[in-house]
Design a protein around this motif. Structure first.
Motif, PDB file in Angstrom:
ATOM      1  N   ALA A  47      31.608  19.172 -11.030  1.00  0.00           N
ATOM      2  CA  ALA A  47      31.179  20.390 -10.338  1.00  0.00           C
ATOM      3  C   ALA A  47      29.669  20.388 -10.105  1.00  0.00           C
ATOM      4  CB  ALA A  47      31.576  21.631 -11.140  1.00  0.00           C
ATOM      5  N   SER A  48      28.911  19.968 -11.127  1.00  0.00           N
ATOM      6  CA  SER A  48      27.450  19.958 -10.959  1.00  0.00           C
ATOM      7  C   SER A  48      27.023  18.862  -9.982  1.00  0.00           C
ATOM      8  CB  SER A  48      26.748  19.800 -12.302  1.00  0.00           C
ATOM      9  OG  SER A  48      27.140  18.604 -12.925  1.00  0.00           O
ATOM     10  N   ALA A  49      27.733  17.734  -9.982  1.00  0.00           N
ATOM     11  CA  ALA A  49      27.434  16.671  -9.020  1.00  0.00           C
ATOM     12  C   ALA A  49      27.741  17.132  -7.603  1.00  0.00           C
ATOM     13  CB  ALA A  49      28.236  15.419  -9.355  1.00  0.00           C
ATOM     14  N   ALA A  50      28.872  17.820  -7.444  1.00  0.00           N
ATOM     15  CA  ALA A  50      29.257  18.336  -6.123  1.00  0.00           C
ATOM     16  C   ALA A  50      28.253  19.384  -5.655  1.00  0.00           C
ATOM     17  CB  ALA A  50      30.663  18.927  -6.182  1.00  0.00           C
ATOM     18  N   LEU A  51      27.778  20.199  -6.595  1.00  0.00           N
ATOM     19  CA  LEU A  51      26.791  21.233  -6.251  1.00  0.00           C
ATOM     20  C   LEU A  51      25.480  20.600  -5.804  1.00  0.00           C
ATOM     21  CD1 LEU A  51      26.300  24.337  -6.284  1.00  0.00           C
ATOM     22  CD2 LEU A  51      25.299  24.023  -8.534  1.00  0.00           C
ATOM     23  N   ARG A  52      25.062  19.541  -6.514  1.00  0.00           N
ATOM     24  CA  ARG A  52      23.820  18.850  -6.144  1.00  0.00           C
ATOM     25  C   ARG A  52      23.924  18.222  -4.756  1.00  0.00           C
ATOM     26  NH1 ARG A  52      23.668  17.273 -11.502  1.00  0.00           N
ATOM     27  NH2 ARG A  52      24.584  15.251 -11.025  1.00  0.00           N
ATOM     28  N   SER A  53      25.113  17.729  -4.400  1.00  0.00           N
ATOM     29  CA  SER A  53      25.259  17.135  -3.068  1.00  0.00           C
ATOM     30  C   SER A  53      25.413  18.203  -1.988  1.00  0.00           C
ATOM     31  CB  SER A  53      26.441  16.167  -3.034  1.00  0.00           C
ATOM     32  OG  SER A  53      27.644  16.870  -3.241  1.00  0.00           O
ATOM     33  N   ALA A  54      25.923  19.378  -2.372  1.00  0.00           N
ATOM     34  CA  ALA A  54      26.125  20.454  -1.395  1.00  0.00           C
ATOM     35  C   ALA A  54      24.826  21.173  -1.049  1.00  0.00           C
ATOM     36  CB  ALA A  54      27.137  21.463  -1.928  1.00  0.00           C
ATOM     37  N   GLN A  55      23.892  21.225  -2.005  1.00  0.00           N
ATOM     38  CA  GLN A  55      22.666  21.993  -1.777  1.00  0.00           C
ATOM     39  C   GLN A  55      21.868  21.508  -0.571  1.00  0.00           C
ATOM     40  OE1 GLN A  55      19.931  22.204  -5.050  1.00  0.00           O
ATOM     41  NE2 GLN A  55      18.744  23.830  -4.101  1.00  0.00           N
ATOM     42  N   PRO A  56      21.544  20.210  -0.454  1.00  0.00           N
ATOM     43  CA  PRO A  56      20.769  19.797   0.722  1.00  0.00           C
ATOM     44  C   PRO A  56      21.529  20.017   2.023  1.00  0.00           C
ATOM     45  CG  PRO A  56      21.363  17.895  -0.633  1.00  0.00           C
ATOM     46  CD  PRO A  56      21.769  19.115  -1.390  1.00  0.00           C
TER      47      PRO A  56
END
Length: 87
Positions: A47-56
């Motif tokens: 979830a945190s990896a997906a969030l990091r990729s979704a932010q930019p």
């Protein structure tokens, strides 16, 4: 219907921009959906990896004028709070 050459050109440009914006909006939604799915599965790392990729991706939507700045900030805030809450 567009009559003048300028208005015809603007109509063509609007059509092209609409297609590009549709693709970008779809891409943003895909990234957000991946975060949602990772949260639902309960995997904090994913979830945190997906969030990091979704932010930019979401912030790029802001610079391109597809998403309002506050909307993007609200989405990121709520998603990050939900990711943080995973035990």
């Amino acid at each position: 219907m567009a009559n003048t050459p300028q208005s015809k050109k603007r109509a063509r440009q609007a059509e092209r921009r609409t297609e590009v914006n549709k693709a970008r909006r779809s891409r943003i939604r895909t990234f957000l959906r991946k975060v949602e799915e990772a949260i639902a599965s309960g995997d904090k790392d994913a979830a945190s990896a997906a969030l990091r990729s979704a932010q930019p991706e979401l912030m790029r939507g802001v610079t391109k004028g597809i998403v309002h700045k506050n909307t993007a900030a609200r989405k990121m805030s709520r998603l990050s709070a939900r990711v943080k809450a995973i035990a």
